[in-house]
Motif scaffolding. Structure first.
Motif, PDB file in Angstrom:
ATOM      1  N   VAL A   1      27.019  63.505  13.673  1.00 14.62           N
ATOM      2  CA  VAL A   1      27.077  64.940  13.374  1.00 14.62           C
ATOM      3  C   VAL A   1      26.045  65.629  14.252  1.00 14.62           C
ATOM      4  O   VAL A   1      24.913  65.149  14.394  1.00 14.62           O
ATOM      5  CB  VAL A   1      26.780  65.219  11.890  1.00 14.62           C
ATOM      6  CG1 VAL A   1      26.749  66.726  11.629  1.00 14.62           C
ATOM      7  CG2 VAL A   1      27.814  64.561  10.989  1.00 14.62           C
ATOM      8  N   ARG A   2      26.441  66.727  14.854  1.00 12.10           N
ATOM      9  CA  ARG A   2      25.532  67.527  15.674  1.00 12.10           C
ATOM     10  C   ARG A   2      25.504  68.939  15.107  1.00 12.10           C
ATOM     11  O   ARG A   2      26.560  69.538  14.890  1.00 12.10           O
ATOM     12  CB  ARG A   2      26.015  67.560  17.127  1.00 12.10           C
ATOM     13  CG  ARG A   2      24.948  68.045  18.106  1.00 12.10           C
ATOM     14  CD  ARG A   2      25.543  68.237  19.479  1.00 12.10           C
ATOM     15  NE  ARG A   2      26.355  69.437  19.519  1.00 12.10           N
ATOM     16  CZ  ARG A   2      27.211  69.737  20.499  1.00 12.10           C
ATOM     17  NH1 ARG A   2      27.383  68.906  21.490  1.00 12.10           N
ATOM     18  NH2 ARG A   2      27.889  70.870  20.468  1.00 12.10           N
ATOM     19  N   VAL A   3      24.307  69.445  14.842  1.00 15.99           N
ATOM     20  CA  VAL A   3      24.151  70.724  14.145  1.00 15.99           C
ATOM     21  C   VAL A   3      23.169  71.621  14.879  1.00 15.99           C
ATOM     22  O   VAL A   3      22.087  71.179  15.278  1.00 15.99           O
ATOM     23  CB  VAL A   3      23.632  70.507  12.701  1.00 15.99           C
ATOM     24  CG1 VAL A   3      23.665  71.821  11.928  1.00 15.99           C
ATOM     25  CG2 VAL A   3      24.431  69.442  11.982  1.00 15.99           C
ATOM     26  N   ARG A   4      23.528  72.866  15.024  1.00 14.51           N
ATOM     27  CA  ARG A   4      22.594  73.852  15.572  1.00 14.51           C
ATOM     28  C   ARG A   4      21.814  74.472  14.415  1.00 14.51           C
ATOM     29  O   ARG A   4      22.395  74.928  13.436  1.00 14.51           O
ATOM     30  CB  ARG A   4      23.349  74.930  16.346  1.00 14.51           C
ATOM     31  CG  ARG A   4      24.078  74.373  17.564  1.00 14.51           C
ATOM     32  CD  ARG A   4      24.555  75.465  18.497  1.00 14.51           C
ATOM     33  NE  ARG A   4      25.192  74.893  19.671  1.00 14.51           N
ATOM     34  CZ  ARG A   4      24.536  74.431  20.731  1.00 14.51           C
ATOM     35  NH1 ARG A   4      23.211  74.477  20.745  1.00 14.51           N
ATOM     36  NH2 ARG A   4      25.177  73.928  21.764  1.00 14.51           N
ATOM     37  N   VAL A   5      20.483  74.461  14.535  1.00 13.53           N
ATOM     38  CA  VAL A   5      19.631  75.053  13.506  1.00 13.53           C
ATOM     39  C   VAL A   5      18.952  76.283  14.086  1.00 13.53           C
ATOM     40  O   VAL A   5      18.731  76.382  15.291  1.00 13.53           O
ATOM     41  CB  VAL A   5      18.584  74.039  12.990  1.00 13.53           C
ATOM     42  CG1 VAL A   5      19.270  72.863  12.313  1.00 13.53           C
ATOM     43  CG2 VAL A   5      17.685  73.538  14.116  1.00 13.53           C
ATOM     44  N   ASP A   6      18.613  77.212  13.206  1.00 14.86           N
ATOM     45  CA  ASP A   6      18.100  78.512  13.655  1.00 14.86           C
ATOM     46  C   ASP A   6      16.784  78.404  14.416  1.00 14.86           C
ATOM     47  O   ASP A   6      16.499  79.214  15.293  1.00 14.86           O
ATOM     48  CB  ASP A   6      17.914  79.441  12.450  1.00 14.86           C
ATOM     49  CG  ASP A   6      19.246  79.857  11.832  1.00 14.86           C
ATOM     50  OD1 ASP A   6      20.270  79.772  12.543  1.00 14.86           O
ATOM     51  OD2 ASP A   6      19.248  80.256  10.652  1.00 14.86           O
ATOM     52  N   SER A   7      15.968  77.399  14.090  1.00 12.13           N
ATOM     53  CA  SER A   7      14.625  77.343  14.659  1.00 12.13           C
ATOM     54  C   SER A   7      14.543  76.645  16.015  1.00 12.13           C
ATOM     55  O   SER A   7      13.464  76.600  16.619  1.00 12.13           O
ATOM     56  CB  SER A   7      13.677  76.638  13.677  1.00 12.13           C
ATOM     57  OG  SER A   7      14.168  75.359  13.329  1.00 12.13           O
ATOM     58  N   GLU A   8      15.646  76.111  16.534  1.00 12.20           N
ATOM     59  CA  GLU A   8      15.620  75.381  17.801  1.00 12.20           C
ATOM     60  C   GLU A   8      16.830  75.727  18.666  1.00 12.20           C
ATOM     61  O   GLU A   8      17.925  75.954  18.148  1.00 12.20           O
ATOM     62  CB  GLU A   8      15.603  73.862  17.563  1.00 12.20           C
ATOM     63  CG  GLU A   8      14.300  73.333  17.002  1.00 12.20           C
ATOM     64  CD  GLU A   8      13.131  73.461  17.966  1.00 12.20           C
ATOM     65  OE1 GLU A   8      13.366  73.471  19.200  1.00 12.20           O
ATOM     66  OE2 GLU A   8      11.986  73.562  17.487  1.00 12.20           O
ATOM     67  N   GLU A   9      16.623  75.725  19.985  1.00 11.50           N
ATOM     68  CA  GLU A   9      17.741  75.963  20.896  1.00 11.50           C
ATOM     69  C   GLU A   9      18.639  74.733  21.004  1.00 11.50           C
ATOM     70  O   GLU A   9      19.847  74.845  21.135  1.00 11.50           O
ATOM     71  CB  GLU A   9      17.213  76.338  22.283  1.00 11.50           C
ATOM     72  CG  GLU A   9      16.512  77.685  22.344  1.00 11.50           C
ATOM     73  CD  GLU A   9      16.102  78.045  23.752  1.00 11.50           C
ATOM     74  OE1 GLU A   9      16.443  77.273  24.683  1.00 11.50           O
ATOM     75  OE2 GLU A   9      15.455  79.083  23.941  1.00 11.50           O
TER      76      GLU A   9
ATOM     77  N   GLN B   1      11.068  73.001   3.292  1.00 15.73           N
ATOM     78  CA  GLN B   1      11.198  74.395   3.719  1.00 15.73           C
ATOM     79  C   GLN B   1      12.664  74.760   3.937  1.00 15.73           C
ATOM     80  O   GLN B   1      13.395  74.043   4.615  1.00 15.73           O
ATOM     81  CB  GLN B   1      10.427  74.622   5.015  1.00 15.73           C
ATOM     82  CG  GLN B   1       8.926  74.389   4.894  1.00 15.73           C
ATOM     83  CD  GLN B   1       8.210  74.621   6.208  1.00 15.73           C
ATOM     84  OE1 GLN B   1       8.477  75.595   6.908  1.00 15.73           O
ATOM     85  NE2 GLN B   1       7.299  73.724   6.550  1.00 15.73           N
ATOM     86  N   ALA B   2      13.070  75.884   3.378  1.00 17.04           N
ATOM     87  CA  ALA B   2      14.451  76.336   3.517  1.00 17.04           C
ATOM     88  C   ALA B   2      14.744  76.882   4.903  1.00 17.04           C
ATOM     89  O   ALA B   2      15.902  76.932   5.331  1.00 17.04           O
ATOM     90  CB  ALA B   2      14.757  77.399   2.466  1.00 17.04           C
ATOM     91  N   SER B   3      13.711  77.309   5.651  1.00 20.95           N
ATOM     92  CA  SER B   3      13.907  77.843   6.994  1.00 20.95           C
ATOM     93  C   SER B   3      12.630  77.681   7.790  1.00 20.95           C
ATOM     94  O   SER B   3      11.546  77.481   7.228  1.00 20.95           O
ATOM     95  CB  SER B   3      14.317  79.323   6.938  1.00 20.95           C
ATOM     96  OG  SER B   3      13.285  80.098   6.339  1.00 20.95           O
ATOM     97  N   GLY B   4      12.760  77.745   9.127  1.00 18.99           N
ATOM     98  CA  GLY B   4      11.592  77.714   9.986  1.00 18.99           C
ATOM     99  C   GLY B   4      11.148  76.340  10.430  1.00 18.99           C
ATOM    100  O   GLY B   4      10.265  76.236  11.292  1.00 18.99           O
ATOM    101  N   SER B   5      11.698  75.273   9.881  1.00 15.44           N
ATOM    102  CA  SER B   5      11.325  73.916  10.259  1.00 15.44           C
ATOM    103  C   SER B   5      12.578  73.145  10.647  1.00 15.44           C
ATOM    104  O   SER B   5      13.462  72.934   9.814  1.00 15.44           O
ATOM    105  CB  SER B   5      10.620  73.195   9.102  1.00 15.44           C
ATOM    106  OG  SER B   5      10.536  71.798   9.344  1.00 15.44           O
ATOM    107  N   ALA B   6      12.653  72.723  11.919  1.00 21.37           N
ATOM    108  CA  ALA B   6      13.819  71.957  12.359  1.00 21.37           C
ATOM    109  C   ALA B   6      13.904  70.625  11.618  1.00 21.37           C
ATOM    110  O   ALA B   6      14.998  70.164  11.280  1.00 21.37           O
ATOM    111  CB  ALA B   6      13.751  71.718  13.867  1.00 21.37           C
TER     112      ALA B   6
ATOM    113  N   PRO C   1      14.910  68.038  17.670  1.00 24.10           N
ATOM    114  CA  PRO C   1      14.213  68.584  18.837  1.00 24.10           C
ATOM    115  C   PRO C   1      13.000  69.392  18.418  1.00 24.10           C
ATOM    116  O   PRO C   1      12.870  69.795  17.256  1.00 24.10           O
ATOM    117  CB  PRO C   1      15.277  69.482  19.474  1.00 24.10           C
ATOM    118  CG  PRO C   1      16.082  69.961  18.301  1.00 24.10           C
ATOM    119  CD  PRO C   1      16.122  68.807  17.334  1.00 24.10           C
ATOM    120  N   GLY C   2      12.108  69.647  19.379  1.00 21.23           N
ATOM    121  CA  GLY C   2      10.944  70.481  19.082  1.00 21.23           C
ATOM    122  C   GLY C   2      10.188  70.806  20.354  1.00 21.23           C
ATOM    123  O   GLY C   2      10.112  69.977  21.258  1.00 21.23           O
TER     124      GLY C   2
END
Length: 226
Positions: free
Chosen positions: A193-201, A117-122, A47-48
């Motif tokens: 597999v469905r995963v929640r990532v920090d950078s996206e709702e 990138q380790a963080s900030g990019s979905a 998502p984005g």
């Protein structure tokens, strides 16, 4: 109820509850099944806010490298092309009109590379997660329930009967149980597999397709792990 709308039609939202011994064993071998298969064909939906991205390709779980076609919608379409990635790097070959499937042999030139990138990019989070869905040994089935893994229901994915289970808390992040949801077949085969990532709702979704796995040939400068 909203949670299970994401599972697809025919889901059975009977959970959550503790894993049975059989369910824990199947979840424990799911990543090992991917490694046993050497690799899997995948579709990764990212998502984005500027538009979503879809990566269609393959992941080599022994070489720890992925390869495919990336397409975007909206502003994200500017990144269309071929993509290959490892745990540390992303290689992109821009194409205005990317093919439906990546060529078996990557182009020998025209690639641009950057660190993953380790963080900030979905997208990068999704690519890294896809690589981690294979392991050269089963997980510890006894520890999964103790660390928060649970059963949520039953579903069907492309005609395959599956159980929907959430994974345990990450080793370095307590309280993250439930952030990853697995659709696992009777023999431990992973189908989604469905995963929640920090950078996206909205969550990232990784689907393991029935398409035949095509071994990943590295682009120039990429040395797969062996």
């Amino acid at each position: 109820m909203a949670v299970f709308l994401l599972a697809g039609r025919g889901s059975d939202p009977s959970g959550p509850r503790a894993l049975t011994e059989d369910e824990a064993n199947r979840l424990a071998v799911a990543r090992f099944r991917n490694y046993e298969a050497r690799g899997r064909a995948v579709t990764i939906t990212v998502p984005g806010t500027a538009g979503g991205l879809t990566v269609t390709g393959s992941v080599d779980y022994r070489g720890k490298v992925g390869y495919g076609v990336v397409r975007g919608t909206g502003r994200a379409a500017s990144g269309d092309g071929l993509i290959q990635w490892t745990a540390t790097s992303v290689y992109v070959h821009p194409l205005a009109n990317p093919p439906a499937h990546a060529p078996a042999s990557p182009p020998r030139s025209g690639w641009y590379d950057r660190p993953l990138q380790a963080s900030g990019s979905a997208l990068d989070s999704a690519l890294a997660i896809a690589l981690k869905l294979g392991s050269d040994r089963p997980d510890n089935a006894e520890l999964l329930p103790q660390n928060g893994a649970a059963w949520w229901g039953r579903d069907r994915v492309d005609g395959h009967r599956v159980d929907v289970m959430t994974g345990p808390s990450a080793p370095d992040r307590s309280g993250t149980a439930g952030n990853v949801r697995y659709w696992v077949g009777p023999d431990g085969t992973m189908y989604r597999v469905r995963v929640r990532v920090d950078s996206e709702e909205r969550p990232v979704v990784i689907a393991f397709d029935d398409r035949k796995y095509v071994p990943v040939e590295p682009v120039p400068g990429v040395t797969p792990a062996r």
